[in-house]
Design an enzyme around this catalytic site. Structure first.
Site, PDB file in Angstrom:
ATOM      1  CG  ASP A  20      -1.763  -1.187   1.414  1.00 32.96           C
ATOM      2  OD1 ASP A  20      -2.140  -1.748   0.367  1.00 32.96           O
ATOM      3  OD2 ASP A  20      -2.035  -1.604   2.566  1.00 32.96           O
ATOM      4  CG  ASP A  77      -0.038   5.693   6.440  1.00 33.89           C
ATOM      5  OD1 ASP A  77      -0.161   5.547   5.208  1.00 33.89           O
ATOM      6  OD2 ASP A  77      -0.997   5.658   7.234  1.00 33.89           O
ATOM      7  CD  GLU A 127      -1.919  -0.910   7.265  1.00 34.19           C
ATOM      8  OE1 GLU A 127      -2.171   0.233   7.681  1.00 34.19           O
ATOM      9  OE2 GLU A 127      -2.691  -1.589   6.577  1.00 34.19           O
ATOM     10  CD  GLU A 128       2.139   2.147   7.737  1.00 33.98           C
ATOM     11  OE1 GLU A 128       0.901   2.147   7.731  1.00 33.98           O
ATOM     12  OE2 GLU A 128       2.835   2.146   6.706  1.00 33.98           O
ATOM     13  CG  ASP A 156      -3.800   0.517  10.700  1.00 36.02           C
ATOM     14  OD1 ASP A 156      -4.737   0.209   9.937  1.00 36.02           O
ATOM     15  OD2 ASP A 156      -2.908   1.354  10.392  1.00 36.02           O
ATOM     16  CG  LEU A 200      -3.022   8.024  10.666  1.00 39.35           C
ATOM     17  CD1 LEU A 200      -3.501   8.357  12.080  1.00 39.35           C
ATOM     18  CD2 LEU A 200      -2.139   9.167  10.178  1.00 39.35           C
ATOM     19  CG  ASP A 201      -7.739   1.950   9.269  1.00 38.03           C
ATOM     20  OD1 ASP A 201      -7.283   1.049   8.554  1.00 38.03           O
ATOM     21  OD2 ASP A 201      -8.910   2.378   9.169  1.00 38.03           O
ATOM     22  CD  GLU A 261      -6.685  -2.687   8.928  1.00 33.77           C
ATOM     23  OE1 GLU A 261      -6.994  -3.695   8.255  1.00 33.77           O
ATOM     24  OE2 GLU A 261      -6.351  -1.608   8.400  1.00 33.77           O
TER      25      GLU A 261
END
Ligand code: P6P
Length: 329
Positions: free
Chosen positions: A70, A76, A99-100, A118, A120-121, A278
């Site tokens: 992504d 993020d 996630e990063e 996560d 910054l979703d 998430e």
């Protein structure tokens, strides 16, 4: 004039609430307080950066991709740095799943907790000023402190969470969390730099009339999802609401009742959302508030993760709505 009408009371501050309730936390009392304090602190910094994103050069894509390919937004990466730093300084966390980052980050092998986050979703919504969120899960490590991190510490079922929460950077900023004893929501007062209890003992309405689904890829939805959506539309009393920011859609459904569905599609056969950072956290919160969370067949919290970034179809919300959606095959 009654004094209370002049100086209306504000809710209890987050720090005080954590201290007053740390007896409920099954592990050493001060540890959870420290963990939640670290997360709250990082969220205040992120909140400040999100709120001024239009004024300084931190909007837009960074030109890099995360583990899933992504596009990473500048915020993020900034949010990931803020949470990683805060949790490193706190000293309570042995490993951070984000996630990063491709793999987990080994923070301090004396730490007793593993966090999946996560940072910054929904960050693609930043540039268009739509609410975004942080989602976190807290697990107790399985291996002895001081030893190397093992897969059993990292790939834990959602049912093993000892705490979970989200921060919603919306028209106001809220932190909502559970330690397995109900759900409480705190609203941030930026002029005081504090979160105050505003939504005590939150319960998700048992039924609702809002469905949150991106029907763009509906042509490749499973037939069961199509049938459920047709059921809602035929009834005529339902409303479609889809913000495109999971935390915002989830939070609205928490307050008003509703269901959020991100099913498997041709592009994402296992759905788009991630189990570890998430779905597990929001499923824990949903269940603690009286709601349900499923992959369409199984309870999300019972899924044994096999990979850090694995995806799952996600049905979450009011108990009767999730049960109805699951009844279609
Ligand atoms: P789509 C944001 O990218 C996110 O992870 C969630 O916040 C949101 O609910 C979903 O993806 C939106 O995905 O495919 O509808 O744009």
């Amino acid at each position: 004039m009654e004094q209370s009408r002049i100086a209306h009371s504000i809710g209890i501050a987050l720090d005080r609430f954590i201290k007053n309730n740390q007896g409920q936390f099954q592990y050493a009392s001060g540890e959870l307080s420290q963990l939640l304090r670290d997360i709250a602190l990082a969220s205040k910094v992120v909140n400040r950066e999100v709120n001024k994103a239009g004024l300084i050069d931190i909007m837009g894509a960074l030109g890099s991709q995360n583990s899933a390919g992504d596009d990473q937004q500048k915020l993020d990466v900034l949010a990931n740095i803020r949470f990683t730093r805060a949790l490193t300084k706190g000293g309570e966390v042995c490993a951070l799943i984000s996630e990063e980052t491709e793999s987990y980050v080994d923070l301090n092998n004396k730490g007793k907790y593993v966090i999946a986050i996560d940072p910054l979703d929904g960050s693609s919504n930043i540039d268009v000023n739509v609410s975004i969120g942080t989602i976190f899960s807290i697990y107790r490590r399985k291996s002895p402190e001081g030893t190397p991190i093992r897969d059993e510490d990292i790939l834990q079922k959602g049912s093993e969470q000892v705490a979970a929460g989200y921060i919603l950077y919306g028209s106001s900023t809220m932190l909502v969390y559970t330690t397995g004893h109900g759900v409480n929501g705190f609203t941030y007062e930026p002029t005081l730099g504090e979160y105050f209890l505003s939504h005590p003992d939150q319960k998700m309405p048992e039924d609702g009339k809002i469905f949150s689904v991106n029907e763009g890829p509906a042509a490749s939805f499973p037939a069961s999802v199509e049938k459920y959506l047709q059921y809602c539309k035929k009834d005529g009393s339902y409303t479609a609401r889809y913000i495109g920011s999971l935390v915002a859609d989830f939070h609205r459904n928490m307050l008003k009742g509703g269901i959020y569905i991100y099913p498997g599609t041709a592009k994402n056969p296992q759905g788009k959302l991630r189990l570890m950072y998430e779905c597990n956290a929001l499923s824990f919160i949903a269940e603690q508030a009286g709601g349900l969370a499923s992959d369409g067949k199984n309870r999300i919290l019972d899924i044994q993760p096999k990979a850090l970034h694995q995806r799952t179809p996600f049905y979450v919300g009011s108990k009767k709505m999730v049960e109805k959606a699951k009844s279609f095959d």
